[in-house]
Design a protein around this motif. Structure first.
Motif, PDB file in Angstrom:
ATOM      1  N   VAL A 168       0.625  -1.158   0.215  1.00 39.44           N
ATOM      2  CA  VAL A 168      -0.090   0.059   0.081  1.00 39.44           C
ATOM      3  C   VAL A 168       0.760   1.120   0.192  1.00 39.44           C
ATOM      4  N   PRO A 169       0.657   2.235  -0.842  1.00 41.33           N
ATOM      5  CA  PRO A 169       1.425   3.453  -0.958  1.00 41.33           C
ATOM      6  C   PRO A 169       1.421   4.043   0.421  1.00 41.33           C
ATOM      7  N   PHE A 170       2.418   4.816   1.062  1.00 38.24           N
ATOM      8  CA  PHE A 170       2.552   5.005   2.278  1.00 38.24           C
ATOM      9  C   PHE A 170       1.651   6.162   2.768  1.00 38.24           C
ATOM     10  N   GLY A 171       1.293   6.989   1.725  1.00 38.96           N
ATOM     11  CA  GLY A 171       0.251   8.099   2.070  1.00 38.96           C
ATOM     12  C   GLY A 171      -1.029   7.574   2.472  1.00 38.96           C
ATOM     13  N   THR A 172      -1.395   6.572   1.538  1.00 36.19           N
ATOM     14  CA  THR A 172      -2.719   5.816   1.557  1.00 36.19           C
ATOM     15  C   THR A 172      -2.977   5.193   2.797  1.00 36.19           C
ATOM     16  N   PHE A 173      -1.683   4.562   3.321  1.00 35.28           N
ATOM     17  CA  PHE A 173      -1.445   3.822   4.410  1.00 35.28           C
ATOM     18  C   PHE A 173      -1.890   4.754   5.841  1.00 35.28           C
ATOM     19  N   ILE A 174      -1.492   5.656   5.976  1.00 32.76           N
ATOM     20  CA  ILE A 174      -1.346   6.647   6.947  1.00 32.76           C
ATOM     21  C   ILE A 174      -2.544   7.292   7.060  1.00 32.76           C
ATOM     22  N   ALA A 175      -2.926   7.862   6.025  1.00 30.56           N
ATOM     23  CA  ALA A 175      -4.281   8.705   5.945  1.00 30.56           C
ATOM     24  C   ALA A 175      -5.688   8.268   6.821  1.00 30.56           C
ATOM     25  N   PRO A 176      -6.074   7.009   6.804  1.00 25.82           N
ATOM     26  CA  PRO A 176      -7.041   6.628   7.603  1.00 25.82           C
ATOM     27  C   PRO A 176      -6.689   6.943   9.229  1.00 25.82           C
ATOM     28  N   GLY A 177      -5.332   6.546   9.525  1.00 25.87           N
ATOM     29  CA  GLY A 177      -5.188   6.403  10.936  1.00 25.87           C
ATOM     30  C   GLY A 177      -4.943   7.907  11.406  1.00 25.87           C
ATOM     31  N   LEU A 178      -4.624   8.936  10.453  1.00 20.41           N
ATOM     32  CA  LEU A 178      -4.631  10.360  10.929  1.00 20.41           C
ATOM     33  C   LEU A 178      -6.116  10.916  11.011  1.00 20.41           C
ATOM     34  N   VAL A 179      -6.918  10.243  10.342  1.00 24.35           N
ATOM     35  CA  VAL A 179      -8.399  10.848  10.434  1.00 24.35           C
ATOM     36  C   VAL A 179      -8.861  10.221  11.714  1.00 24.35           C
ATOM     37  N   VAL A 180      -8.850   9.064  12.122  1.00 22.31           N
ATOM     38  CA  VAL A 180      -9.354   8.379  13.585  1.00 22.31           C
ATOM     39  C   VAL A 180      -8.584   8.892  14.626  1.00 22.31           C
ATOM     40  N   MET A 181      -7.017   8.909  14.615  1.00 25.18           N
ATOM     41  CA  MET A 181      -6.483   9.815  15.555  1.00 25.18           C
ATOM     42  C   MET A 181      -7.035  11.236  15.714  1.00 25.18           C
ATOM     43  N   ALA A 212      -1.593  10.685  24.113  1.00 26.94           N
ATOM     44  CA  ALA A 212      -0.444  10.788  23.039  1.00 26.94           C
ATOM     45  C   ALA A 212       0.334   9.415  22.847  1.00 26.94           C
ATOM     46  N   PRO A 213       1.055   8.898  23.847  1.00 27.22           N
ATOM     47  CA  PRO A 213       1.628   7.740  23.536  1.00 27.22           C
ATOM     48  C   PRO A 213       0.890   6.509  23.017  1.00 27.22           C
ATOM     49  N   LEU A 214      -0.148   6.453  23.745  1.00 30.54           N
ATOM     50  CA  LEU A 214      -0.975   5.174  23.058  1.00 30.54           C
ATOM     51  C   LEU A 214      -1.348   5.550  21.725  1.00 30.54           C
ATOM     52  N   THR A 215      -1.722   6.708  21.483  1.00 27.13           N
ATOM     53  CA  THR A 215      -1.995   6.980  20.022  1.00 27.13           C
ATOM     54  C   THR A 215      -0.880   6.985  18.975  1.00 27.13           C
ATOM     55  N   LEU A 216       0.121   7.404  19.158  1.00 23.88           N
ATOM     56  CA  LEU A 216       1.359   7.580  18.584  1.00 23.88           C
ATOM     57  C   LEU A 216       2.034   6.024  18.250  1.00 23.88           C
ATOM     58  N   LEU A 217       1.780   5.029  19.205  1.00 26.98           N
ATOM     59  CA  LEU A 217       2.480   3.889  19.390  1.00 26.98           C
ATOM     60  C   LEU A 217       1.061   2.786  18.676  1.00 26.98           C
ATOM     61  N   SER A 218       0.250   3.193  18.220  1.00 23.51           N
ATOM     62  CA  SER A 218      -0.721   2.324  18.091  1.00 23.51           C
ATOM     63  C   SER A 218      -0.715   1.991  16.433  1.00 23.51           C
ATOM     64  N   GLY A 219       0.582   2.184  15.657  1.00 15.76           N
ATOM     65  CA  GLY A 219       0.610   1.671  14.240  1.00 15.76           C
ATOM     66  C   GLY A 219       0.044   2.805  13.392  1.00 15.76           C
ATOM     67  N   THR A 220      -0.084   3.989  13.681  1.00 10.86           N
ATOM     68  CA  THR A 220      -0.919   5.019  12.865  1.00 10.86           C
ATOM     69  C   THR A 220       0.336   5.522  11.882  1.00 10.86           C
ATOM     70  N   PHE A 221       1.527   5.115  11.964  1.00  9.51           N
ATOM     71  CA  PHE A 221       2.614   5.683  11.160  1.00  9.51           C
ATOM     72  C   PHE A 221       3.479   4.623  10.719  1.00  9.51           C
ATOM     73  N   TYR A 222       3.443   3.211  11.075  1.00 11.28           N
ATOM     74  CA  TYR A 222       4.113   2.602  10.678  1.00 11.28           C
ATOM     75  C   TYR A 222       3.058   0.977  10.656  1.00 11.28           C
ATOM     76  N   SER A 223       3.863  -0.048   9.959  1.00 11.79           N
ATOM     77  CA  SER A 223       2.862  -1.370  10.198  1.00 11.79           C
ATOM     78  C   SER A 223       3.312  -2.153  11.353  1.00 11.79           C
TER      79      SER A 223
END
Length: 282
Positions: free
Chosen positions: A78-91, A203-214
């Motif tokens: 999956v392209p990186f932008g497509t991967f992180i976009a849903p995570g940014l929405v729900v975050m 903030a830690p739980l959100t950032l370490l939940s796989g938003t920016f990485y698989s």
């Protein structure tokens, strides 16, 4: 019939016994509208600013890392932008649901207006429903604004593939953070306490939940730790709604059940604490 038996019963209820026997829908709706109007009065700060912030994060990360290739999610590239976009929405939805719910009772305690929440003829469940309803409404507004921004930036890839998954994890994920916000506002005695929960828990739980990485790319030990993070299931399930694939090690139905179970536990905890009046009536 005697004259005494024909007279209406005008006796007052015993102290502590509610007069409204059923759900006080007008009162609950009034408090809900109050909560919604409170954040709508400053919508530039509460709705549009988070949308712009999440869009800027997408631009920065795709510009800095997008050229490195795709991210593997469940064996699908999956392209990186497509991967992180849903995570940014729900975050953005999660953060704003917590911010809204953690403000109401806390500012009432600090300013001495907590009586405005405790004195109206509302049951504990009605009070909790109005507070969490306002927080979830703000989360949905932020989510819609962020999604529209992502849709303009990324195009058709932001059209949901599984709308039910998007609605389920978006709604119940926001409700989870609303309950956490209510618990924080009950416990906190000043804004620094609420800020500490935001900075050191949310903030830690959100950032370490796989938003920016698989999570698949982590070591096995860190993968196991990630599965104890409830935010991981929300973001993974919400991403599944857009991509059709998930990087979780449980099925999407199991993830949805886990989120629902957490909501039930947190909801019961909020109800019991509100009913006891802990740190609210002292």
């Amino acid at each position: 019939m005697t004259e005494q038996s024909q007279m209406p019963d005008t006796r007052l209820s015993d102290p502590g016994v509610p007069i409204i026997r059923n759900v006080n829908w007008p009162g609950t709706w009034t408090l809900y509208v109050k909560e919604v109007r409170r954040f709508f009065k400053v919508q530039l700060q509460t709705i549009w600013a988070p949308a712009i912030s999440q869009l800027l994060l997408l631009v920065v990360f795709t510009t800095a890392l997008g050229a490195r290739g795709a991210v593997s999610v469940g064996g699908v590239e999956v392209p990186f932008g497509t991967f992180i976009a849903p995570g940014l929405v729900v975050m953005g939805m999660l953060n704003n649901a917590f911010a809204n719910a953690s403000f109401s009772l806390l500012v009432g305690k600090i300013q001495g207006t907590i009586v405005d929440y405790l004195m109206p003829p509302l049951s504990t469940g009605e009070l909790l429903a109005a507070l969490c309803g306002g927080a979830v409404t703000r989360a949905l507004c932020v989510g819609a604004a962020v999604w529209l921004a992502m849709l303009l930036f990324l195009g058709a890839v932001m059209v949901p593939v599984h709308l039910l998954a998007v609605l389920w994890f978006g709604l119940f994920g926001s409700l989870m953070l609303a309950f956490l916000g209510v618990l924080t506002s009950i416990w906190a005695e000043k804004f620094d306490h609420a800020a500490a929960v935001t900075n050191f828990v949310i903030a830690p739980l959100t950032l370490l939940s796989g938003t920016f990485y698989s999570v698949d790319r982590l070591a096995p030990a860190f993968q196991a730790v990630s599965h104890f993070n409830p935010f991981f299931y929300v973001i993974s399930g919400f991403r599944y709604g857009f991509l059709g694939v998930s990087d979780g090690y449980v099925s999407i139905w199991t993830a949805g059940g886990i989120v629902l179970a957490i909501d039930i536990v947190l909801g019961v905890a909020c109800y019991l604490l509100l009913r006891s009046g802990w740190k609210l009536r002292n």
